[in-house]
Design a protein around this motif. Structure first.
Motif, short mmCIF file in Angstrom:
data_model
loop_
_atom_site.label_atom_id
_atom_site.label_comp_id
_atom_site.label_asym_id
_atom_site.label_seq_id
_atom_site.Cartn_x
_atom_site.Cartn_y
_atom_site.Cartn_z
N VAL A 82 0.82 -1.22 0.00
CA VAL A 82 0.00 0.00 0.00
C VAL A 82 0.86 1.26 0.00
O VAL A 82 0.50 2.28 -0.59
CB VAL A 82 -0.95 -0.02 1.23
N GLY A 83 2.02 1.19 0.68
CA GLY A 83 2.90 2.36 0.78
C GLY A 83 4.35 1.97 0.66
O GLY A 83 4.71 0.80 0.78
N HIS A 84 5.19 3.00 0.38
CA HIS A 84 6.65 2.79 0.27
C HIS A 84 7.29 3.14 1.60
O HIS A 84 7.21 4.29 2.05
CB HIS A 84 7.22 3.68 -0.83
N PHE A 85 7.98 2.18 2.22
CA PHE A 85 8.59 2.37 3.53
C PHE A 85 10.10 2.56 3.38
O PHE A 85 10.77 1.67 2.85
CB PHE A 85 8.31 1.16 4.43
N ASN A 86 10.61 3.71 3.86
CA ASN A 86 12.06 3.85 3.93
C ASN A 86 12.56 3.09 5.17
O ASN A 86 11.76 2.50 5.91
CB ASN A 86 12.48 5.33 3.90
N GLY A 87 13.87 3.11 5.40
CA GLY A 87 14.45 2.32 6.50
C GLY A 87 13.84 2.66 7.85
O GLY A 87 13.52 1.77 8.64
N THR A 88 13.68 3.96 8.11
CA THR A 88 13.16 4.38 9.41
C THR A 88 11.70 3.96 9.56
O THR A 88 11.29 3.47 10.62
CB THR A 88 13.27 5.91 9.55
N ALA A 89 10.92 4.15 8.50
CA ALA A 89 9.50 3.76 8.56
C ALA A 89 9.39 2.26 8.82
O ALA A 89 8.54 1.81 9.60
CB ALA A 89 8.80 4.15 7.27
N ALA A 90 10.26 1.48 8.19
CA ALA A 90 10.22 0.03 8.37
C ALA A 90 10.55 -0.34 9.82
O ALA A 90 9.92 -1.23 10.40
CB ALA A 90 11.19 -0.65 7.41
N ARG A 91 11.51 0.37 10.41
CA ARG A 91 11.87 0.08 11.81
C ARG A 91 10.70 0.41 12.74
O ARG A 91 10.39 -0.35 13.66
CB ARG A 91 13.11 0.87 12.22
N LEU A 92 10.05 1.53 12.49
CA LEU A 92 8.88 1.90 13.30
C LEU A 92 7.79 0.84 13.16
O LEU A 92 7.18 0.41 14.16
CB LEU A 92 8.36 3.27 12.87
N ALA A 93 7.53 0.42 11.92
CA ALA A 93 6.47 -0.56 11.67
C ALA A 93 6.78 -1.87 12.40
O ALA A 93 5.91 -2.45 13.06
CB ALA A 93 6.34 -0.80 10.17
N GLU A 94 8.03 -2.32 12.28
CA GLU A 94 8.38 -3.61 12.88
C GLU A 94 8.32 -3.56 14.40
O GLU A 94 7.96 -4.53 15.05
CB GLU A 94 9.76 -4.06 12.39
N ARG A 95 8.62 -2.39 14.97
CA ARG A 95 8.64 -2.27 16.44
C ARG A 95 7.23 -2.06 17.02
O ARG A 95 6.91 -2.60 18.05
CB ARG A 95 9.56 -1.10 16.80
N PHE A 96 6.39 -1.24 16.35
CA PHE A 96 5.16 -0.77 17.02
C PHE A 96 3.85 -1.29 16.43
O PHE A 96 2.78 -0.92 16.90
CB PHE A 96 5.14 0.76 17.07
N TRP A 97 3.90 -2.08 15.38
CA TRP A 97 2.67 -2.69 14.87
C TRP A 97 2.58 -4.14 15.30
O TRP A 97 3.62 -4.81 15.33
CB TRP A 97 2.66 -2.62 13.34
N PRO A 98 1.39 -4.64 15.58
CA PRO A 98 0.10 -3.92 15.64
C PRO A 98 0.08 -2.95 16.82
O PRO A 98 0.67 -3.25 17.85
CB PRO A 98 -0.92 -5.04 15.88
N GLY A 99 -0.63 -1.85 16.65
CA GLY A 99 -0.74 -0.90 17.75
C GLY A 99 -1.23 0.46 17.29
O GLY A 99 -1.48 0.67 16.11
N PRO A 100 -1.33 1.39 18.27
CA PRO A 100 -1.95 2.70 17.98
C PRO A 100 -0.99 3.68 17.31
O PRO A 100 -0.77 4.77 17.81
CB PRO A 100 -2.38 3.18 19.37
N MET A 101 -0.38 3.25 16.22
CA MET A 101 0.52 4.11 15.46
C MET A 101 0.15 4.08 13.99
O MET A 101 -0.02 3.01 13.41
CB MET A 101 1.97 3.63 15.62
N THR A 102 0.00 5.27 13.39
CA THR A 102 -0.29 5.40 11.97
C THR A 102 0.92 6.03 11.29
O THR A 102 1.45 7.03 11.78
CB THR A 102 -1.53 6.28 11.75
N LEU A 103 1.38 5.42 10.21
CA LEU A 103 2.52 5.96 9.46
C LEU A 103 2.04 6.54 8.14
O LEU A 103 1.31 5.88 7.40
CB LEU A 103 3.55 4.86 9.19
N VAL A 104 2.43 7.78 7.86
CA VAL A 104 2.15 8.40 6.56
C VAL A 104 3.39 8.21 5.70
O VAL A 104 4.48 8.65 6.07
CB VAL A 104 1.80 9.89 6.73
N VAL A 105 3.21 7.53 4.59
CA VAL A 105 4.33 7.21 3.69
C VAL A 105 3.90 7.48 2.25
O VAL A 105 2.70 7.62 1.98
CB VAL A 105 4.76 5.71 3.84
N PRO A 106 4.84 7.57 1.30
CA PRO A 106 4.44 7.73 -0.11
C PRO A 106 3.54 6.57 -0.53
O PRO A 106 3.83 5.41 -0.21
CB PRO A 106 5.78 7.72 -0.86
#
Ligand code: AMP
Ligand code: MG
Length: 333
Positions: A82-106
């Protein structure tokens, strides 16, 4: 009479067991609207890849404008479609999902429709921390938009009864998993640029994000700068996709070189000379018109016309949100 009141109800309410989850997924895949339990509140869910379903969702909520919606997916693998994840976005996703965090990405082109993204080139994605929600998402196999399941301006629902008080007869199904743990909304992080920015504080504490990043989190800049640099939150959406060519509203005639955005089959004077002509809804259906709005604007923009003339469009129901969007497209820039 309460018996009569019961008969008037026509939104089905199913327990969130295996059969209910399967039915919710079926209704969503068919373009329907389902109230879905999440860890925060009941969300009003629809297939985020289907502009017609998204238009119905905006109509059900009675939103006066098209706010971008969060696309919900069952896991990080689905998020990457659905979206393009850079390195930082991927680290956030792996650490905090599932959970109350939404990431805005391209956005990945074509995954979440333009209408659900309100024309933005980015997409907001979340993996909810609720087993029922994730089970439905896995069964649907498509990103699901899910703002709170209430009429615009009303309180967010934490029980099926709250949902029905607002939306009975308007939506197709309520999946009943009992009361939600009343939580705060998700923390929204913008991962479209070099630095991660906090767009909205929420259930995931800032300190947890900063611990992972190893430095303080940038806040979205305020005021004028925000509107120019990061027009990402509701009411700051002036930079949504706007056609490259000028847009002229309430056109009753067509000038040479113009393309026409029509509605209801009406052909303004001079239409026969139009460079291009697309009707948002020949039958005058405002939900169909909303579903077609962004795609038609893009096609007319690419038609080689020097301007787009938009015929008058009714302003009741979704017409108000369409008018809001068109006013932004027509605003001087
Ligand atoms: P909610 O009301 O909890 O469903 O959250 C929706 C929020 O997500 C709104 O504040 C939107 O502005 C925000 N949002 C959705 N898509 C985007 C996007 N592409 N960029 C920035 N914010 C977004
Ligand atoms: Mg809400």
């Amino acid at each position: 009479m309460s018996a009569l009141a019961k008969d008037e109800r026509n939104t089905l309410c199913l327990p969130a067991d295996a059969a209910g989850i399967a039915e919710a997924a079926r209704v969503l895949a068919a373009g329907g609207l389902v109230a879905l339990p999440t860890e925060t509140v009941y969300g009003l869910a629809c297939d985020a890849s289907n502009p017609r379903a998204v238009a119905r969702l905006y109509a059900a909520k009675g939103r006066p404008s098209f706010n971008p919606l969060i696309a919900h997916v069952p896991d990080f693998e689905a998020a990457k479609r659905v979206g393009h994840f850079n390195g930082t976005a991927a680290r956030l996703a792996e650490r905090f999902w599932p959970g109350p965090m939404t990431l805005v990405v391209p956005a990945v082109e074509g995954a979440v429709c333009d209408l659900a993204r309100a024309g933005l080139p980015s997409v907001a994605i979340r993996v909810p921390g609720h087993d029922v929600a994730r089970a439905v998402l896995a069964a649907v196999g498509r990103p699901v938009a899910a703002p709170s399941a209430n009429r615009s301006g009303h309180v967010s629902p934490t029980t099926p009864a709250h949902v029905l008080a607002d939306l009975d007869g308007i939506i197709d199904l309520v999946l009943d998993a009992g009361p939600c743990m009343v939580g705060v909304e998700s923390t929204i992080l913008d991962c479209t640029g070099e630095e991660v920015r906090l767009l909205r504080p929420g259930g995931l504490p800032r300190a947890a994000v900063e611990a992972l990043l190893g430095h303080p989190l940038m806040r979205r800049p305020a005021g004028r700068q925000a509107r120019e640099e990061a027009p990402l939150a509701p009411g700051m959406l002036a930079s949504h996709y706007a056609p490259a060519v000028p847009v002229r509203l309430n056109a009753v005639s067509v000038a040479p070189g113009e393309a026409v955005l029509g509605f209801g089959g009406v052909r303004p004077a001079g239409s026969e000379h139009a460079v291009a002509w697309l009707d948002l809804s020949p039958s005058g259906d405002l939900i169909e018109a909303a579903a077609n709005l962004f795609a038609h604007l893009r096609r007319l923009d690419e038609s080689g016309a020097r301007a787009i003339a938009v015929v008058p469009i009714p302003t009741e129901g979704l017409g108000e949100a369409i008018a809001d969007r068109l006013a932004r497209a027509a605003a001087p820039r």
